[in-house]
Design an enzyme around this catalytic site. Structure first.
Site, PDB file in Angstrom:
ATOM      1  CG  HIS A  71      51.431 -64.008  -1.569  1.00 20.23           C
ATOM      2  ND1 HIS A  71      50.227 -63.207  -2.606  1.00 20.23           N
ATOM      3  CD2 HIS A  71      51.614 -62.898  -1.560  1.00 20.23           C
ATOM      4  CE1 HIS A  71      50.621 -61.750  -2.940  1.00 20.23           C
ATOM      5  NE2 HIS A  71      51.586 -61.783  -2.044  1.00 20.23           N
ATOM      6  CB  CYS A  87      53.932 -60.074  -1.637  1.00 19.73           C
ATOM      7  SG  CYS A  87      54.166 -60.215   0.307  1.00 19.73           S
TER       8      CYS A  87
END
Length: 171
Positions: A71, A87
């Site tokens: 992301h 992440c």
């Protein structure tokens, strides 16, 4: 031909491939020691533009059911570091580019480090330092990090660059 993603954690780098041809690479942030980015082979299972959680930047590409994803970020200073909760963070403009290149089902391989057999990850080009250049300016211009430039060039003191010097720029 379908595209695929390879992430090398110790390089803090994401590579986008089409077949065996590397199209682009991007600097990333990865999981910190107590919340590491998982390794293995995954596939994108969900994609969202402009997610509600602004910490995810402008794009979200989920690859585990435990909510690991690639992301964007509202903390661009974190790129190149191990600071996330598992992440893979990218600069927003890079996440937007990647988002437009992949789809649900795209394969993601995440490796701890590259091996000598991974010659595809040793790509670089030469750049001649110009008057007024700093490592920060060069890293920003070529979409990499200061740390990667220092590492690939084995620079021991980041103040020891000068106009006319040729350095390697990872891509």
């Amino acid at each position: 031909m379908m595209k695929r993603i390879v992430i090398i954690l110790n390089e803090r780098r994401l590579y986008l491939y089409e077949g065996d041809k590397m199209l682009r690479s991007f600097p990333v942030a990865i999981g910190k020691a107590d919340a590491p980015t998982p390794t293995g082979t995954f596939h994108i299972i969900n994609m969202t533009k402009n997610p509600y959680n602004k910490a995810l930047g402008t794009r979200w590409m989920q690859f585990t059911h435990r909510m690991h994803g690639i992301h964007g970020t509202n903390a661009p200073w974190s790129i190149g570091k191990a600071v996330s909760k598992g992440c893979v963070r990218m600069y927003n403009h890079d996440a937007e580019y990647l988002y437009d290149q992949v789809q649900v089902g795209t394969e993601i391989k995440i490796k701890s480090n590259s091996t000598k057999r991974d010659k595809d990850y040793e790509n670089f080009k030469y750049y001649t330092i110009q008057p007024g250049d700093t490592l920060y300016k060069i890293a920003k211009r070529f979409n990499t990090t200061i740390e990667e430039i220092i590492k690939i060039n084995r620079i021991s003191n980041k103040n020891l660059i000068h106009p006319g010097q040729k350095i390697k720029i990872p891509y």
